[in-house]
Motif scaffolding. Structure first.
Motif: not given
Length: 414
Positions: A67, A97, A99, A116, A118-119, A123, A205, A208, A221, A225
């Protein structure tokens, strides 16, 4: 000729009923000792192989190998960072991501979790998380609908299932140092993440864009990752790619958070190899006492063979073969038992847990909540070969003593 003759006589001595019952008992105990030692070591090594497999296929397939997080706040030009790092030949993919920590609330139940953002499309290129989530839940995981995918452990604690609603209490961020009222967001549980381990108990999750809205990051963001081609060299790869960026970032790899698991597995495996030599070695010492008593028990037969022209080498080989037969038999029996138990180890332990109503590995503590097992024929061959070699070494002294017997003295005493 002598080799085949020594093998034949050694086999006859091994199969023949001993006149001395103590010799028969010690011979049987040495064989059982080797068999038990071989079986236990194979089971132990198979368990270590299973843990390593689950670490790679379950944990490392879901968490990021590395990351990048912004030093001075969110990363705004994250698309440029992704394009830059993906030029590194050992970085396979990168994904953004967001967080943050939140408090999940459902009735009277509260649970602190790591959320978290995410897309899903990006992802999927850096992790295999979709394999542990329902296919429909993953395909319908879209921003703007206030959805959340909970870890199975979090869902069990909050007593929710897909379709239920929970409240996320998100700390408010601002320039003031005063305590601010957390932001409350009501979200729908759209799916569950089931890894049967520690991650299930602290992860949630969200899409995003929704995470960016909740944390007021705008288009920025928290970090990027990464997925690398060489997992064990992730730290060096991430450092090399990070040096090419024109922004200041924190470098993190999976080894910082989960590296101790891999090191512990390798350490236990090394200890198992040491224990293997010690356990089988101790069992092989019984062969020494067995053969010493067998030499005394077969003194008359040895003397007759010597008078018929048998050489010292032939007498040695006879008792070497007799000791090797015990080692080979124990090795084969132990290998069969060890492989059968190792192949069914997970089922056996689960049945034992139900029987005593106690779980040995808790998912909220360990990275898996079951005892995995993977039999590798290389380990089976190594353990079996070690048992045979140590059995062979144990025959040297008794065989030497047998070759030194004086046939005249033995026969005159009869």
């Amino acid at each position: 000729m002598f080799s085949s003759l020594s093998l034949f006589i050694g086999g006859r001595f091994s199969r023949a009923k001993q006149r001395n019952k103590m010799v028969s008992f010690i011979s049987l105990s040495s064989t059982i000792g080797i068999a038990v030692g071989v079986a236990v070591i194979i089971i132990g090594l198979s368990a270590m192989n299973g843990f390593e497999r689950e670490l790679k296929d379950r944990v490392l397939s879901v968490i990021a190998h590395g990351e990048y997080e912004g030093v001075r706040g969110p990363i705004q030009d994250w698309q440029g960072v992704i394009n830059r790092v993906e030029q590194h030949p050992k970085i396979e993919a990168a994904a953004p991501y967001v967080k943050f920590t939140a408090l999940a609330e459902r009735g009277q139940q509260l649970k602190a979790i790591e959320v978290r953002g995410i897309d899903p499309d990006k992802e999927s290129s850096v992790s295999n998380m979709a394999q542990f989530i329902g296919k429909q839940s993953w395909s319908n995981f879209r921003p703007g609908e206030k959805q959340v995918i909970l870890g199975q452990g979090v869902a069990d604690l909050l007593k929710v299932k897909p379709g239920d609603y929970i409240t996320l209490m998100i700390p408010s961020t601002g320039s003031t140092s005063q305590v601010q009222t957390p932001k409350r967001v009501r979200v729908k549980v759209s799916g569950l993440l089931k890894l049967n381990g520690q991650i299930d108990h602290n992860l949630a999750l969200v899409p995003l864009q929704d995470a960016q809205s909740y944390t007021r990051l705008g288009k920025g963001v928290t970090g990027i990752s990464l997925r690398v081609s060489d997992v064990l060299d992730a730290r060096q790869i991430i450092r090399e790619a990070g040096n090419t960026l024109n922004i200041s970032v924190y470098l993190r790899s999976w080894q910082q958070k989960y590296g101790y698991l891999y090191r512990d597995i390798q350490l236990v495996r090394t200890i198992m190899y040491l224990v293997m030599v010690l356990v089988i070695g101790v069992a092989s010492f019984n062969i020494v006492s067995t053969l010493m008593m067998a030499v005394k028990d077969r003194a008359a037969e040895i003397a007759i063979l010597r008078t018929m022209g048998a050489t010292d080498g032939l007498i040695k080989r006879i008792f070497v073969w007799q000791g090797v037969f015990s080692g080979v038999l124990g090795s084969i029996v132990g290998s069969i038992i060890g492989v059968l138990v190792a192949l069914n180890l997970t089922t056996i332990i689960k049945g034992l847990e139900k029987l005593i109503d106690h779980q040995f590995l808790s998912g909220d503590i360990y990275f898996v909540d079951f005892l995995p097992s993977q039999v590798m024929m290389g380990d089976v061959a190594l353990v079996s070969l070690t048992a045979i070699v140590l059995s062979l070494l144990a025959t040297w002294y008794p065989a030497s003593r047998a070759s030194q017997l004086n046939p005249a003295a033995v026969l005159s005493s009869k």
